[in-house]
Motif scaffolding. Structure first.
Motif, PDB file in Angstrom:
ATOM      1  N   PHE A 160       1.001  -1.102   0.042  1.00 19.28           N
ATOM      2  CA  PHE A 160      -0.001   0.178  -0.040  1.00 19.28           C
ATOM      3  C   PHE A 160       0.859   1.102  -0.001  1.00 19.28           C
ATOM      4  O   PHE A 160       1.989   1.352   0.560  1.00 19.28           O
ATOM      5  N   LYS A 161       0.570   2.315  -0.736  1.00 18.24           N
ATOM      6  CA  LYS A 161       1.318   3.421  -0.753  1.00 18.24           C
ATOM      7  C   LYS A 161       0.778   4.469   0.332  1.00 18.24           C
ATOM      8  O   LYS A 161      -0.421   4.558   0.437  1.00 18.24           O
ATOM      9  N   LEU A 162       1.640   5.034   1.172  1.00 17.50           N
ATOM     10  CA  LEU A 162       1.179   5.702   2.371  1.00 17.50           C
ATOM     11  C   LEU A 162       1.018   7.017   1.835  1.00 17.50           C
ATOM     12  O   LEU A 162       1.889   7.690   1.147  1.00 17.50           O
ATOM     13  N   VAL A 163      -0.071   7.561   2.021  1.00 20.13           N
ATOM     14  CA  VAL A 163      -0.702   8.641   1.557  1.00 20.13           C
ATOM     15  C   VAL A 163      -0.904  10.208   2.757  1.00 20.13           C
ATOM     16  O   VAL A 163      -0.969  10.947   2.459  1.00 20.13           O
ATOM     17  N   GLY A 164      -0.959   9.524   3.663  1.00 21.80           N
ATOM     18  CA  GLY A 164      -1.197  10.395   5.013  1.00 21.80           C
ATOM     19  C   GLY A 164      -0.735   9.793   6.224  1.00 21.80           C
ATOM     20  O   GLY A 164      -0.492   8.784   6.394  1.00 21.80           O
ATOM     21  N   VAL A 165      -0.721  11.026   7.238  1.00 25.68           N
ATOM     22  CA  VAL A 165      -0.336  10.654   8.568  1.00 25.68           C
ATOM     23  C   VAL A 165      -1.332  11.234   9.361  1.00 25.68           C
ATOM     24  O   VAL A 165      -1.779  12.300   9.459  1.00 25.68           O
ATOM     25  N   SER A 166      -1.897  10.384  10.388  1.00 21.06           N
ATOM     26  CA  SER A 166      -3.010  10.573  11.283  1.00 21.06           C
ATOM     27  C   SER A 166      -2.363  11.192  12.646  1.00 21.06           C
ATOM     28  O   SER A 166      -1.203  10.704  13.072  1.00 21.06           O
ATOM     29  N   ASP A 167      -3.049  11.583  13.614  1.00 23.28           N
ATOM     30  CA  ASP A 167      -2.883  11.983  14.945  1.00 23.28           C
ATOM     31  C   ASP A 167      -3.424  11.210  15.828  1.00 23.28           C
ATOM     32  O   ASP A 167      -3.800  11.468  16.828  1.00 23.28           O
ATOM     33  N   ASP A 168      -3.420   9.815  15.529  1.00 20.80           N
ATOM     34  CA  ASP A 168      -4.143   8.898  16.527  1.00 20.80           C
ATOM     35  C   ASP A 168      -3.318   8.942  17.809  1.00 20.80           C
ATOM     36  O   ASP A 168      -2.212   9.199  18.234  1.00 20.80           O
ATOM     37  N   ILE A 169      -4.197   8.501  18.783  1.00 19.92           N
ATOM     38  CA  ILE A 169      -3.435   8.360  20.210  1.00 19.92           C
ATOM     39  C   ILE A 169      -2.345   7.351  20.466  1.00 19.92           C
ATOM     40  O   ILE A 169      -2.398   6.256  19.708  1.00 19.92           O
ATOM     41  N   VAL A 170      -1.222   7.868  21.006  1.00 20.43           N
ATOM     42  CA  VAL A 170      -0.135   6.904  21.075  1.00 20.43           C
ATOM     43  C   VAL A 170      -0.500   6.054  22.092  1.00 20.43           C
ATOM     44  O   VAL A 170      -0.802   5.970  23.257  1.00 20.43           O
ATOM     45  N   SER A 171       0.319   4.700  21.757  1.00 24.55           N
ATOM     46  CA  SER A 171       0.012   3.424  22.471  1.00 24.55           C
ATOM     47  C   SER A 171       1.346   2.763  22.353  1.00 24.55           C
ATOM     48  O   SER A 171       2.035   2.884  21.136  1.00 24.55           O
ATOM     49  N   MET A 172       1.487   1.840  23.417  1.00 24.36           N
ATOM     50  CA  MET A 172       2.978   1.197  23.306  1.00 24.36           C
ATOM     51  C   MET A 172       2.419  -0.165  22.621  1.00 24.36           C
ATOM     52  O   MET A 172       3.323  -0.758  22.074  1.00 24.36           O
ATOM     53  N   ASN A 173       1.247  -0.653  22.634  1.00 26.12           N
ATOM     54  CA  ASN A 173       0.862  -1.861  22.041  1.00 26.12           C
ATOM     55  C   ASN A 173       0.592  -1.978  20.594  1.00 26.12           C
ATOM     56  O   ASN A 173       0.960  -2.841  20.168  1.00 26.12           O
ATOM     57  N   THR A 174      -0.311  -0.900  20.222  1.00 21.45           N
ATOM     58  CA  THR A 174      -0.564  -1.231  18.615  1.00 21.45           C
ATOM     59  C   THR A 174      -0.535   0.344  18.057  1.00 21.45           C
ATOM     60  O   THR A 174      -0.562   1.290  18.744  1.00 21.45           O
ATOM     61  N   GLN A 175      -0.540   0.201  16.792  1.00 24.56           N
ATOM     62  CA  GLN A 175      -0.642   1.360  15.675  1.00 24.56           C
ATOM     63  C   GLN A 175      -1.968   1.511  15.345  1.00 24.56           C
ATOM     64  O   GLN A 175      -2.678   0.503  15.284  1.00 24.56           O
ATOM     65  N   THR A 176      -2.249   2.639  14.567  1.00 28.17           N
ATOM     66  CA  THR A 176      -3.461   2.694  13.901  1.00 28.17           C
ATOM     67  C   THR A 176      -3.331   3.199  12.521  1.00 28.17           C
ATOM     68  O   THR A 176      -2.502   3.695  12.057  1.00 28.17           O
ATOM     69  N   GLY A 177      -4.095   2.502  11.668  1.00 27.78           N
ATOM     70  CA  GLY A 177      -3.986   2.838  10.371  1.00 27.78           C
ATOM     71  C   GLY A 177      -5.262   2.688   9.742  1.00 27.78           C
ATOM     72  O   GLY A 177      -6.291   2.285  10.203  1.00 27.78           O
ATOM     73  N   TYR A 178      -5.415   3.312   8.493  1.00 30.19           N
ATOM     74  CA  TYR A 178      -6.763   3.524   7.554  1.00 30.19           C
ATOM     75  C   TYR A 178      -6.482   3.311   6.152  1.00 30.19           C
ATOM     76  O   TYR A 178      -5.533   3.289   5.539  1.00 30.19           O
ATOM     77  N   VAL A 179      -7.569   2.614   5.604  1.00 30.02           N
ATOM     78  CA  VAL A 179      -7.841   2.259   4.517  1.00 30.02           C
ATOM     79  C   VAL A 179      -9.002   2.594   3.798  1.00 30.02           C
ATOM     80  O   VAL A 179      -9.632   2.907   4.542  1.00 30.02           O
ATOM     81  N   THR A 180      -9.159   2.503   2.404  1.00 30.50           N
ATOM     82  CA  THR A 180     -10.499   2.739   1.848  1.00 30.50           C
ATOM     83  C   THR A 180     -11.524   1.644   2.380  1.00 30.50           C
ATOM     84  O   THR A 180     -10.994   0.128   2.443  1.00 30.50           O
ATOM     85  N   PRO A 181     -12.623   1.766   2.502  1.00 28.77           N
ATOM     86  CA  PRO A 181     -13.584   0.595   2.492  1.00 28.77           C
ATOM     87  C   PRO A 181     -13.695  -0.473   1.433  1.00 28.77           C
ATOM     88  O   PRO A 181     -13.659  -1.607   1.830  1.00 28.77           O
ATOM     89  N   GLN A 182     -12.978  -0.163   0.250  1.00 30.05           N
ATOM     90  CA  GLN A 182     -12.966  -1.124  -0.868  1.00 30.05           C
ATOM     91  C   GLN A 182     -11.578  -2.022  -0.643  1.00 30.05           C
ATOM     92  O   GLN A 182     -11.759  -3.242  -1.068  1.00 30.05           O
ATOM     93  N   SER A 183     -10.943  -1.616   0.075  1.00 29.29           N
ATOM     94  CA  SER A 183      -9.705  -2.221   0.340  1.00 29.29           C
ATOM     95  C   SER A 183      -9.946  -3.603   1.258  1.00 29.29           C
ATOM     96  O   SER A 183      -9.091  -4.397   1.470  1.00 29.29           O
TER      97      SER A 183
END
Length: 183
Positions: A160-183
């Motif tokens: 996947f091509k990285l097209v943006g960076v979000s300001d999600d809550i920082v966690s030691m356990n997991t990260q957050t990402g977003y894809v299109t609903p079609q993905s």
């Protein structure tokens, strides 16, 4: 007993000082450990519930033995209720993500509509195509990636091509990402 304690204090004040210092260090350690633990718990709770922050009502459909729920039909039925201003199903999946030999566990969400979006962009744009992705700031920093780089979702086995960076809550356990609903 009091006379003995006072005599001991008078003749050996360093013993008394050592005990006071040891107690102070112990109490300080316990306070610090408690504060760190509480902070970690609060951060984890915030991250695990962030996706609910723009909703008034949330429910989970679990029907392991029956047919899959028709999310479009349920969404239409919910929207037909007079007091409901919007209804949307949140689709999410976890996956390990690789970039330049580094791997992170990421919770991916199908990009919700603006009304239900709990995160904002700090750089780039939201994904518009099935091969685009947005990652949280801490994931991008961990990968040392930049917009335009290709990251691999190992469970899917797709780049996947990285097209943006979000300001999600920082966690030691997991990260957050977003894809299109079609993905």
């Amino acid at each position: 007993m009091l006379k003995f304690a006072l005599r001991e204090l008078r003749y050996h004040p360093s013993r008394f000082a050592a005990v006071v210092i040891a107690v102070a260090i112990s109490v300080g350690f316990m306070v610090a450990a408690s504060g760190i633990t509480a902070t970690m718990q609060e951060t984890t709770a915030l991250q695990k519930t962030a996706y609910l922050s723009k909703s008034d009502v949330s429910f989970t459909i679990a029907n392991p033995d029956g047919p899959a729920a028709d999310s479009e039909q349920l969404s239409r039925e919910l929207k037909s209720i007079d007091s409901v201003t919007g209804a949307e199903f949140l689709k999410a999946f976890p996956d390990a993500t690789d970039f330049a030999g580094h791997s992170e566990f990421v919770n991916y969400f199908a990009l919700p509509s603006e009304q239900f979006r709990w995160s904002t962009l700090t750089a780039g744009s939201w994904p518009a195509n099935a091969d685009e992705i947005v990652l949280g700031k801490t994931a991008v920093e961990a990968f040392r990636a930049k917009i335009g780089d290709l990251v691999t979702l190992t469970g899917i086995g797709k780049d996947f091509k990285l097209v943006g960076v979000s300001d999600d809550i920082v966690s030691m356990n997991t990260q957050t990402g977003y894809v299109t609903p079609q993905s």
